[in-house]
Design a protein around this motif. Sequence first.
Motif, mmCIF file in Angstrom:
data_model
loop_
_atom_site.group_PDB
_atom_site.id
_atom_site.type_symbol
_atom_site.label_atom_id
_atom_site.label_comp_id
_atom_site.label_asym_id
_atom_site.label_seq_id
_atom_site.Cartn_x
_atom_site.Cartn_y
_atom_site.Cartn_z
ATOM 1 N N ASN A 68 4.904 -5.903 -13.106
ATOM 2 C CA ASN A 68 5.967 -6.310 -11.667
ATOM 3 C C ASN A 68 6.920 -4.530 -11.459
ATOM 4 O OD1 ASN A 68 6.094 -8.659 -12.016
ATOM 5 N ND2 ASN A 68 7.071 -8.446 -13.970
ATOM 6 N N ILE A 69 6.175 -5.044 -10.089
ATOM 7 C CA ILE A 69 6.765 -3.431 -9.464
ATOM 8 C C ILE A 69 7.992 -3.442 -8.475
ATOM 9 C CG2 ILE A 69 5.148 -2.296 -9.734
ATOM 10 C CD1 ILE A 69 3.384 -2.942 -6.651
ATOM 11 N N ASN A 70 8.801 -2.879 -8.148
ATOM 12 C CA ASN A 70 9.914 -3.415 -7.164
ATOM 13 C C ASN A 70 8.844 -2.908 -5.548
ATOM 14 O OD1 ASN A 70 9.661 -0.886 -5.904
ATOM 15 N ND2 ASN A 70 11.122 0.316 -8.165
ATOM 16 N N VAL A 71 9.895 -3.543 -4.966
ATOM 17 C CA VAL A 71 9.628 -3.749 -3.229
ATOM 18 C C VAL A 71 9.408 -2.129 -2.611
ATOM 19 C CG1 VAL A 71 9.802 -5.059 -1.248
ATOM 20 C CG2 VAL A 71 10.156 -5.877 -3.390
ATOM 21 N N SER A 72 9.930 -1.474 -2.886
ATOM 22 C CA SER A 72 9.589 -0.366 -1.850
ATOM 23 C C SER A 72 8.009 0.548 -2.711
ATOM 24 C CB SER A 72 10.433 0.480 -2.340
ATOM 25 O OG SER A 72 10.999 1.154 -3.376
ATOM 26 N N LEU A 73 7.834 0.141 -4.671
ATOM 27 C CA LEU A 73 6.860 1.269 -4.772
ATOM 28 C C LEU A 73 5.391 -0.509 -3.878
ATOM 29 C CD1 LEU A 73 5.188 2.992 -6.761
ATOM 30 C CD2 LEU A 73 5.080 1.835 -8.152
ATOM 31 N N TYR A 75 5.428 -1.108 -0.820
ATOM 32 C CA TYR A 75 5.083 -0.916 0.594
ATOM 33 C C TYR A 75 4.675 0.884 0.025
ATOM 34 C CZ TYR A 75 5.164 1.194 4.584
ATOM 35 O OH TYR A 75 5.416 1.006 6.398
ATOM 36 N N THR A 76 4.648 1.144 -0.482
ATOM 37 C CA THR A 76 3.939 2.573 -1.115
ATOM 38 C C THR A 76 2.681 2.396 -1.265
ATOM 39 O OG1 THR A 76 6.354 3.574 -1.423
ATOM 40 C CG2 THR A 76 4.272 5.056 -2.261
ATOM 41 N N PHE A 81 -3.041 2.228 -0.218
ATOM 42 C CA PHE A 81 -4.868 1.317 -0.482
ATOM 43 C C PHE A 81 -5.134 1.508 1.143
ATOM 44 C CE2 PHE A 81 -3.611 -1.424 -3.854
ATOM 45 C CZ PHE A 81 -4.533 -0.214 -5.340
ATOM 46 N N GLU A 82 -4.138 1.329 2.017
ATOM 47 C CA GLU A 82 -4.862 0.604 3.302
ATOM 48 C C GLU A 82 -5.331 2.970 3.725
ATOM 49 O OE1 GLU A 82 -1.620 -0.021 6.077
ATOM 50 O OE2 GLU A 82 -1.605 -2.074 4.926
ATOM 51 N N SER A 83 -4.938 3.471 3.614
ATOM 52 C CA SER A 83 -5.642 5.507 3.312
ATOM 53 C C SER A 83 -7.447 5.606 2.955
ATOM 54 C CB SER A 83 -4.228 6.082 3.415
ATOM 55 O OG SER A 83 -4.241 6.089 2.091
ATOM 56 N N SER A 85 -10.720 5.499 0.791
ATOM 57 C CA SER A 85 -11.874 4.689 1.759
ATOM 58 C C SER A 85 -12.424 4.308 1.015
ATOM 59 C CB SER A 85 -12.379 5.766 2.817
ATOM 60 O OG SER A 85 -13.238 6.608 1.705
ATOM 61 N N GLY A 86 -12.276 3.771 -0.117
ATOM 62 C CA GLY A 86 -13.101 2.960 -0.704
ATOM 63 C C GLY A 86 -12.681 2.960 -2.028
ATOM 64 N N LEU A 87 -12.106 2.273 -2.956
ATOM 65 C CA LEU A 87 -12.338 2.012 -4.415
ATOM 66 C C LEU A 87 -12.452 2.748 -5.158
ATOM 67 C CD1 LEU A 87 -12.612 -1.799 -5.019
ATOM 68 C CD2 LEU A 87 -10.627 -1.225 -4.233
ATOM 69 N N ASN A 88 -13.874 4.152 -5.689
ATOM 70 C CA ASN A 88 -14.190 4.612 -5.395
ATOM 71 C C ASN A 88 -13.279 6.457 -5.717
ATOM 72 O OD1 ASN A 88 -15.373 3.018 -8.366
ATOM 73 N ND2 ASN A 88 -16.476 2.397 -6.550
ATOM 74 N N GLU A 89 -12.608 6.448 -4.803
ATOM 75 C CA GLU A 89 -11.945 7.276 -4.484
ATOM 76 C C GLU A 89 -10.873 8.293 -4.763
ATOM 77 O OE1 GLU A 89 -9.286 8.781 -0.079
ATOM 78 O OE2 GLU A 89 -10.111 7.731 0.163
ATOM 79 N N ASN A 90 -11.201 9.540 -5.155
ATOM 80 C CA ASN A 90 -10.386 10.168 -6.734
ATOM 81 C C ASN A 90 -8.373 10.215 -5.579
ATOM 82 O OD1 ASN A 90 -9.053 12.067 -7.365
ATOM 83 N ND2 ASN A 90 -10.322 13.317 -8.140
ATOM 84 N N ILE A 91 -8.070 9.301 -6.196
ATOM 85 C CA ILE A 91 -6.747 9.649 -5.623
ATOM 86 C C ILE A 91 -5.903 10.092 -6.855
ATOM 87 C CG2 ILE A 91 -6.947 7.179 -3.742
ATOM 88 C CD1 ILE A 91 -5.828 5.802 -6.198
ATOM 89 N N SER A 92 -6.673 11.008 -7.540
ATOM 90 C CA SER A 92 -5.558 11.485 -8.970
ATOM 91 C C SER A 92 -4.113 12.222 -8.085
ATOM 92 C CB SER A 92 -6.654 12.980 -9.317
ATOM 93 O OG SER A 92 -7.372 12.105 -9.983
ATOM 94 N N TRP A 93 -4.035 12.535 -6.935
ATOM 95 C CA TRP A 93 -3.107 13.269 -6.262
ATOM 96 C C TRP A 93 -2.055 12.561 -6.409
ATOM 97 C CZ3 TRP A 93 -0.951 10.483 -2.086
ATOM 98 C CH2 TRP A 93 -1.305 10.193 -1.405
ATOM 99 N N ALA A 94 -1.949 10.634 -6.217
ATOM 100 C CA ALA A 94 -0.749 9.590 -6.466
ATOM 101 C C ALA A 94 -0.635 9.518 -7.485
ATOM 102 C CB ALA A 94 -1.518 8.803 -5.090
ATOM 103 N N ARG A 95 -1.280 10.244 -8.500
ATOM 104 C CA ARG A 95 -1.044 9.833 -10.206
ATOM 105 C C ARG A 95 0.521 10.208 -10.641
ATOM 106 N NH1 ARG A 95 -4.931 12.614 -12.600
ATOM 107 N NH2 ARG A 95 -6.092 10.585 -13.524
ATOM 108 N N GLY A 96 1.379 11.410 -9.795
ATOM 109 C CA GLY A 96 2.806 12.276 -10.078
ATOM 110 C C GLY A 96 3.423 11.139 -9.432
ATOM 111 N N PRO A 97 3.677 10.811 -8.601
ATOM 112 C CA PRO A 97 4.438 10.280 -7.778
ATOM 113 C C PRO A 97 4.996 8.792 -8.101
ATOM 114 C CG PRO A 97 3.278 11.616 -5.894
ATOM 115 C CD PRO A 97 2.015 12.237 -7.278
ATOM 116 N N ILE A 98 3.087 7.620 -8.085
ATOM 117 C CA ILE A 98 3.464 6.965 -8.571
ATOM 118 C C ILE A 98 4.041 6.915 -10.572
ATOM 119 C CG2 ILE A 98 2.283 4.720 -9.591
ATOM 120 C CD1 ILE A 98 -0.036 5.195 -7.411
#
Length: 150
Positions: A68-73, A75-76, A81-83, A85-98
Amino acid sequence: MAFDRTNPVNLLDLQNEVLVDPLGIGYSGMDIDTLLLHLNDASLNPNVTVGVPVFTPQALLALLFNTNINVSLQYTIDLLFESTSGLNENISWARGPITAADTQLGNKISALGRNLSRGEVLFSDQDEYLTHEIVVISKDDWIAARDYRA
């Protein structure tokens, strides 16, 4: 860093791993294919070492399934996910902010790990997001190390 067969330090480190055999893996009696399997297969590393895996949208989706996550998260995350290009893309940069935005999800992200192969323990670096790079020692790499003379 990864393994670089033009780097004398890497060649000596690989040569010493096999000749000294500090973990008692039994390299000396192995043919080259078995030796490479022991260097590259994490399940054959007797000294289990866990590293941080590449964080992908697919991994995030798996974590979100029962969280369960809050509404503002939400949205983020939708924007993330919209940005991608695929399910296997490296989004390690997002680990910290999330992780910073949601404790429950952050704990799940922090618990992610993958066992490292012996070659990765010896030669992988971490990127700025603490993700361990994948290292595969090739036959040519081993031959270069085996034949290297300092």
